[in-house]
Design a protein around this motif. Structure first.
Motif, mmCIF file in Angstrom:
data_model
loop_
_atom_site.group_PDB
_atom_site.id
_atom_site.type_symbol
_atom_site.label_atom_id
_atom_site.label_comp_id
_atom_site.label_asym_id
_atom_site.label_seq_id
_atom_site.Cartn_x
_atom_site.Cartn_y
_atom_site.Cartn_z
ATOM 1 N N GLN A 424 1.377 6.183 122.601
ATOM 2 C CA GLN A 424 0.060 5.726 123.029
ATOM 3 C C GLN A 424 -0.910 5.652 121.856
ATOM 4 O O GLN A 424 -1.696 4.706 121.734
ATOM 5 C CB GLN A 424 -0.484 6.656 124.106
ATOM 6 C CG GLN A 424 -1.840 6.245 124.653
ATOM 7 C CD GLN A 424 -2.309 7.129 125.789
ATOM 8 O OE1 GLN A 424 -1.517 7.846 126.388
ATOM 9 N NE2 GLN A 424 -3.599 7.084 126.081
ATOM 10 N N LEU A 425 -0.856 6.636 120.949
ATOM 11 C CA LEU A 425 -1.732 6.616 119.782
ATOM 12 C C LEU A 425 -1.402 5.436 118.877
ATOM 13 O O LEU A 425 -2.296 4.803 118.306
ATOM 14 C CB LEU A 425 -1.607 7.930 119.019
ATOM 15 C CG LEU A 425 -2.243 9.166 119.685
ATOM 16 C CD1 LEU A 425 -1.922 10.416 118.872
ATOM 17 C CD2 LEU A 425 -3.743 9.004 119.831
ATOM 18 N N ARG A 426 -0.130 5.132 118.739
ATOM 19 C CA ARG A 426 0.248 3.982 117.914
ATOM 20 C C ARG A 426 -0.240 2.679 118.557
ATOM 21 O O ARG A 426 -0.698 1.761 117.851
ATOM 22 C CB ARG A 426 1.756 3.971 117.716
ATOM 23 C CG ARG A 426 2.239 4.981 116.685
ATOM 24 C CD ARG A 426 3.730 5.033 116.585
ATOM 25 N NE ARG A 426 4.151 5.865 115.455
ATOM 26 C CZ ARG A 426 5.409 6.284 115.260
ATOM 27 N NH1 ARG A 426 6.361 5.948 116.131
ATOM 28 N NH2 ARG A 426 5.695 7.038 114.220
ATOM 29 N N ASP A 427 -0.141 2.603 119.884
ATOM 30 C CA ASP A 427 -0.678 1.408 120.558
ATOM 31 C C ASP A 427 -2.175 1.293 120.353
ATOM 32 O O ASP A 427 -2.705 0.197 120.103
ATOM 33 C CB ASP A 427 -0.357 1.465 122.048
ATOM 34 C CG ASP A 427 1.125 1.260 122.332
ATOM 35 O OD1 ASP A 427 1.821 0.743 121.437
ATOM 36 O OD2 ASP A 427 1.580 1.632 123.430
ATOM 37 N N ASP A 428 -2.881 2.425 120.437
ATOM 38 C CA ASP A 428 -4.331 2.401 120.216
ATOM 39 C C ASP A 428 -4.655 1.968 118.799
ATOM 40 O O ASP A 428 -5.614 1.210 118.565
ATOM 41 C CB ASP A 428 -4.924 3.776 120.496
ATOM 42 C CG ASP A 428 -4.867 4.140 121.964
ATOM 43 O OD1 ASP A 428 -4.725 3.213 122.790
ATOM 44 O OD2 ASP A 428 -4.959 5.339 122.295
#
Length: 561
Positions: A424-428
């Motif tokens: 999720q952090l990488r997507d953000d």
């Protein structure tokens, strides 16, 4: 100024005038003065009492008492003082005035003119003409019945004069209302939709206001970008979505809709079926001092058929670097010359605020792109790397644990949760580097993905209830996604509920987000979600928490559009 060819929705147009307390009090004061004068004239200036005069005097006295009560107690006004029945009752009472004053020549006409003036100034031409005709008929009948000694020709002459002056007053009332509506529209166009939500929603809202003002079927803006040579068309129709994006059109279609001379106002009105002998109107107006001249009827007829309109008006418009036309098309009514000239004023003045927002939006977007890139790098270095280290430590701990260790399942779940957080952090971080954008299908998919993650991580079943046809646009969609994500996180971490519902509705100019979760029957203590309140406040909205009788806690976020 030509306004006879511009029918208006008087009830909607005069909503502001109806709420003007000072104006209503002035009308009530004038009505009271005139009614009291009518009573005095009926008593002091009547040639002998009679049954008819006594009846009229009783009607006038009762009406005077009612007018006094309305004026002295404005908060206790009966229903007839708040609509068209008010001046229509004045018309009915005017017949009693004519019967009561007998031979008086001036006063009855003054009382009759008052009803016409009030109707015309509040509701315009149509209502003014209706009241004028009814007033003339009642005046003529009352004079013939109650004054048989007066020559019918003399009474008819007064009625004709009253009819002529009533028509003029109604026309002036129409001018008054039309000027007020035009000023209100220009003021609304300068108070565009929330600029935080981007140019798409602001432009769609402005075009919809223009379409509704002319009571047309569609409003279009066709622009030609001189740098890229691409033609874009934005179309707004009645009942359409809240965001109408600009789409690229073929050069052939653009040439068919753009006249050879890019300056000047165009007006086309198709010939009526019963008046085909007079032909259609295809006119052009080049400037303030110019006169209306004929324009290629074949070209405008083809454009009308392309638009599916019985009439349309077109004005040149400049928006940013692009130049093109602002077009209003109507399928069932005929637009007039006054409409076309006012559309030119809208194109010159009304859309400048949105143009400035577009310029500031592009400047802010460029600056925000650099800031997002910096935030993405900081996020990668500070948060993602730390979570990766935590994940590696958990994996190493899992390998050390024996297969029969009772904590093995919990450790595996923690490893899986850490992997989800890293993803999720990488997507953000990737979204932060990219330009903000997500169409409505991607927005709903992102909401459902958040619900699936909550079910996998916390075992909470989240139901997404989005209104059909919900269109938010890219910027508002991104903001709403963050609000819903925070709301779901609060439910999963603090409520202990097994199910929850996220409902999204657009009611008027308000976007409403309801995050609903059941509780165990005992209402939780009062609380205010700080993060949701701050996000809603940054968008000009608010967040409130309440509990219903069904044992549910509802967090409501309202955002003005």
């Amino acid at each position: 100024m030509v306004i006879a060819d511009t029918p208006l929705d008087k009830d909607a147009a005069c909503a502001a005038a109806q709420s003007d307390v000072a104006y209503s009090q002035l009308v009530a004061r004038i009505r009271l003065v005139l009614t009291v004068c009518a009573v005095l004239v009926a008593i002091l200036d009547h040639a002998g009492p009679g049954p008819a005069n006594l009846t009229a005097l009783m009607v006038l006295s009762a009406y005077a008492l009612l007018c006094a009560a309305v004026y002295l107690c404005p908060r206790c006004q009966p229903r007839w003082t708040r609509g068209k029945l008010r001046h229509r009752l004045d018309v009915a009472v005017s017949a009693a005035v004519v019967a009561a004053v007998g031979q008086a020549d001036i006063f009855p006409l003054v009382f009759l003119f008052f009803a016409i003036v009030v109707a015309s100034l509040r509701y315009g031409l149509a209502e003014g003409v209706r009241v004028t005709i009814a007033t003339v008929l009642l005046y003529y009948l009352a004079a013939i019945i109650t004054l048989p000694e007066v020559a019918p020709g003399r009474v008819l002459l007064r009625a004709v004069v009253l009819l002529a002056f009533g028509r003029v007053i109604a026309q002036l009332g129409e001018l008054h209302i039309l000027a007020a509506r035009r000023q209100a529209l220009l003021r609304e166009l300068n108070q565009v939709a929330n600029p935080r939500f981007g140019i798409e929603r602001s432009m769609t809202a402005a075009l919809e206001r223009v379409r509704a003002f002319f009571m047309a079927d569609s409003c279009l803006m066709l622009l030609d970008d001189p740098d890229s040579g691409v033609h874009t068309l934005r179309t707004v129709r009645a009942g359409g979505p809240a965001v109408a994006p600009a789409i690229a059109v073929a050069p052939a279609l653009a040439r068919a809709m753009l006249p050879a001379a890019r300056t000047g106002v165009l007006l086309y009105v198709r010939a009526w079926r019963c008046w085909r002998a007079f032909g259609a109107s295809a006119l052009s107006h080049a400037g303030d001092s110019a006169a209306w001249t004929g324009y290629a009827p074949a070209s405008l007829r083809e454009q009308a058929e392309l638009l599916g309109a019985a009439s349309f008006i077109s004005a040149p418009v400049s928006f940013g670097r692009g130049k093109g036309r602002l077009i209003v098309a109507a399928a069932t009514r005929h637009l007039g010359r006054g409409d076309a000239l006012f559309l030119e004023r809208i194109a010159e003045q009304g859309l400048h605020a949105i143009d400035r927002i577009d310029l500031l939006d592009r400047i802010a977007s460029d600056a925000a792109a650099l800031e997002r890139k910096k935030i993405a790098l900081d996020l990668h270095d500070s948060a993602i790397q730390s979570y990766i280290g935590l994940q590696l430590g958990l994996v190493a701990l899992c390998r050390k644990a024996s297969p029969g260790n009772p904590l093995a399942a919990d450790l595996d779940r923690l490893v899986s949760m850490a992997a989800d957080v890293i993803a999720q952090l990488r997507d953000d971080a990737q979204r932060a580097c990219a330009a903000p954008g997500a169409d409505d299908a991607m927005f709903l998919a992102a909401l459902r993905r958040q619900a699936a993650q909550a079910a996998a991580a916390y075992g909470v079943e989240i139901r997404i209830d989005a209104a059909p046809g919900l269109a938010l646009g890219d910027r508002l969609g991104a903001e709403v996604l963050q609000i819903v994500r925070e709301g779901i996180s609060n439910v999963c971490r603090h409520s202990g509920a097994a199910t929850a519902t996220v409902a999204l509705r657009c009611t008027g100019a308000i976007l409403r987000i309801d995050i609903i979760n059941p509780h165990d029957g005992t209402a939780p203590p009062a609380f205010q979600p700080r993060s949701l309140s701050e996000r809603a406040g940054a968008l000009g909205g608010a967040a409130v928490v309440h509990h219903d009788s069904a044992g549910e806690t509802i967090v409501t976020v309202e955002i003005p559009l």
